[in-house]
Scaffold this motif. Structure first.
Motif, PDB file in Angstrom:
ATOM      1  N   ASN A   1      -6.263  -2.007   5.756  1.00 46.37           N
ATOM      2  CA  ASN A   1      -5.599  -2.158   4.568  1.00 46.37           C
ATOM      3  C   ASN A   1      -5.225  -0.854   3.932  1.00 46.37           C
ATOM      4  OD1 ASN A   1      -5.178  -4.726   3.238  1.00 46.37           O
ATOM      5  ND2 ASN A   1      -7.133  -5.179   4.321  1.00 46.37           N
ATOM      6  N   ARG A   2      -3.903  -0.776   3.512  1.00 52.24           N
ATOM      7  CA  ARG A   2      -3.428   0.395   3.004  1.00 52.24           C
ATOM      8  C   ARG A   2      -2.763   0.183   1.526  1.00 52.24           C
ATOM      9  NH1 ARG A   2      -6.905   1.943   5.735  1.00 52.24           N
ATOM     10  NH2 ARG A   2      -6.993   3.506   7.279  1.00 52.24           N
ATOM     11  N   ILE A   3      -2.443   1.087   0.897  1.00 57.69           N
ATOM     12  CA  ILE A   3      -1.834   0.968  -0.370  1.00 57.69           C
ATOM     13  C   ILE A   3      -0.197   0.985  -0.172  1.00 57.69           C
ATOM     14  CG2 ILE A   3      -1.297   1.576  -2.900  1.00 57.69           C
ATOM     15  CD1 ILE A   3      -3.923   0.281  -2.174  1.00 57.69           C
ATOM     16  N   ARG A   4       0.507  -0.083  -0.494  1.00 57.90           N
ATOM     17  CA  ARG A   4       2.166   0.558  -0.066  1.00 57.90           C
ATOM     18  C   ARG A   4       2.572   0.296  -1.609  1.00 57.90           C
ATOM     19  NH1 ARG A   4       2.458   0.524   5.654  1.00 57.90           N
ATOM     20  NH2 ARG A   4       0.465  -0.524   6.439  1.00 57.90           N
ATOM     21  N   VAL A   5       3.637   1.371  -1.765  1.00 58.02           N
ATOM     22  CA  VAL A   5       4.469   1.428  -2.790  1.00 58.02           C
ATOM     23  C   VAL A   5       5.756   1.059  -2.608  1.00 58.02           C
ATOM     24  CG1 VAL A   5       4.900   2.972  -4.832  1.00 58.02           C
ATOM     25  CG2 VAL A   5       2.885   3.189  -3.506  1.00 58.02           C
ATOM     26  N   ALA A   6       6.364   0.327  -3.603  1.00 56.16           N
ATOM     27  CA  ALA A   6       8.151   0.069  -3.470  1.00 56.16           C
ATOM     28  C   ALA A   6       8.698   0.417  -4.649  1.00 56.16           C
ATOM     29  CB  ALA A   6       8.432  -1.406  -3.262  1.00 56.16           C
ATOM     30  N   ARG A   7       9.949   1.093  -4.494  1.00 56.33           N
ATOM     31  CA  ARG A   7      10.710   1.764  -5.655  1.00 56.33           C
ATOM     32  C   ARG A   7      12.032   1.554  -5.291  1.00 56.33           C
ATOM     33  NH1 ARG A   7      13.140   5.779  -8.171  1.00 56.33           N
ATOM     34  NH2 ARG A   7      12.827   6.216 -10.399  1.00 56.33           N
ATOM     35  N   ASP A   8      13.005   1.032  -5.840  1.00 52.50           N
ATOM     36  CA  ASP A   8      14.409   1.024  -5.527  1.00 52.50           C
ATOM     37  C   ASP A   8      14.765   0.654  -4.035  1.00 52.50           C
ATOM     38  OD1 ASP A   8      15.746   1.791  -7.871  1.00 52.50           O
ATOM     39  OD2 ASP A   8      15.684   4.049  -7.436  1.00 52.50           O
TER      40      ASP A   8
END
Length: 386
Positions: free
Chosen positions: A77-84
């Motif tokens: 498990n890893r942290i994913r980041v979404a923007r634009d």
């Protein structure tokens, strides 16, 4: 006054209120037409399940983060980041399970991200980083409270609350002890130096009066008389605590009439002072995580009434994405210190929320296969003017 008798009357009243919210949640469709929903991610081949989204809005642009891997608690498990429309993975340098990211606008003007890391919930370490470009890039990750191995410091699910006028920052946290007799305890971490150091302030819990482990994952807002905490609980209802000294000390947690299924909730103050809570309205521990609804309070969380439905499994967010609709086969939650095991069928849960000038933005888990962003017009949530 006879204390036992008074407690019985209070319990009857809050159970009645919870039942009313459940009935209304099954019926209300008012305001639903104004809700816009879209997938942030769904059925990504890089992971099997995703969960625990968090949300910030920077210069009008939603920034969303979550954890994803084989299932909750697995080492991948890893942290994913979404923007634009762009997605990235937060590099923490740790080859362990990552959990529960929390995005928040900091007192320094930066976008902060907190997250947990560790093989087991009871062994969590809280990590933190900052972004000065709206989530496009991040500083090197550090431990929030260096050396702390108590199961996590700082925010555990919902974002810190900045006191009016600052500089005090209140982070809603909790600890979980598992084993033969699990015990859960909420607290608020207090920082008076912009997040550099933290002092833990417990929210008292009368464990002897509970049937389950306790309360966790508070949501905070600034009420009429100071900060208010609303907590997830094993008792079938959300519990509430208040502080009269700006978050330094808290009243013992008391039950409300808001049903809670022992799943994460979130709560925010609206411009009018009304409070909106996004939650699942089932009233039993590890109960159904469908539907996901908004409940509203005009008295800082003492009483609640039903608002719009965010998702009930009947909504088609994208016709190209099939829904798994079987409410029996493969459902259910097997909780433990290493995380929940579930198929995700019929799950719409674990919301995060941010208020803008005209909308309530909400993200949530969609069948553990995706993260959804919903926009609810504030006009559907605020009191109607004559």
């Amino acid at each position: 006054m006879d204390h036992d008798h008074a407690s019985s009357n209070d319990a009857t009243g809050t159970h009645r209120e919870a039942a009313g919210i459940q009935r209304e949640a099954a019926r209300i469709r008012g305001g639903d037409a104004g809700i816009r929903r879209e997938f942030v991610t769904v059925d990504d081949p890089r992971w099997t399940q995703c969960h625990a989204s968090t949300l910030a809005v920077v210069d009008g642009v939603p920034v969303v983060a979550w954890f994803a891997g084989t299932r909750e608690g697995t080492p991948d498990n890893r942290i994913r980041v979404a923007r634009d429309g762009r997605m990235s993975t937060l590099d923490t340098g740790r080859a362990v399970a990552h959990w529960n990211p929390v995005l928040a606008a900091g007192p320094d003007g930066a976008l902060w991200m907190f997250c947990k890391a560790g093989a087991r919930i009871s062994e969590w370490v809280t990590l933190v980083t900052r972004s000065y470009d709206g989530g496009a890039t991040w500083e090197p990750v550090r431990e929030l409270v260096p050396g702390d191995r108590s199961g996590g410091r700082g925010p555990v699910k919902n974002p810190p609350l900045l006191a009016p006028g600052g500089p005090r920052w209140l982070a809603p946290g909790s600890t979980e002890e598992w084993g033969e007799r699990p015990r859960w305890d909420p607290f608020v971490d207090v920082s008076d130096d912009g997040g550099l150091s933290w002092t833990r302030s417990p929210i008292p819990v009368e464990h002897a009066a509970l049937t389950g482990a306790g309360h966790i994952q508070p949501a905070l807002w600034w009420g009429a008389d100071g900060p208010v905490a609303l907590m997830r609980s094993t008792e079938g209802r959300a519990y509430r605590s208040v502080s009269s000294d700006g978050g330094r000390t808290w009243t013992p947690a008391e039950p409300t009439g808001l049903p809670n299924n022992n799943s994460g909730l979130t709560a925010v103050a609206l411009p009018s002072g009304r409070v909106a809570c996004v939650h699942n309205p089932a009233a039993e521990s590890w109960g159904s995580r469908c539907p996901l609804v908004v409940s509203l309070s005009d008295d800082d969380g003492l009483t609640w009434h039903a608002g719009p439905i965010v998702d009930d499994g009947a909504v088609s967010i994208d016709p190209a994405v099939p829904r798994l609709l079987n409410p029996i086969t493969g459902t259910g939650f097997e909780p433990g210190d290493a995380g929940v095991v579930t198929s995700g069928v019929a799950e719409y849960s674990y919301p995060a929320a941010v208020v803008t000038s005209d909308h309530l933005f909400v993200t949530y888990t969609w069948q553990r296969r995706g993260i959804v962003l919903a926009r609810l017009p504030l006009a559907d949530l605020e009191p109607k003017t004559p």
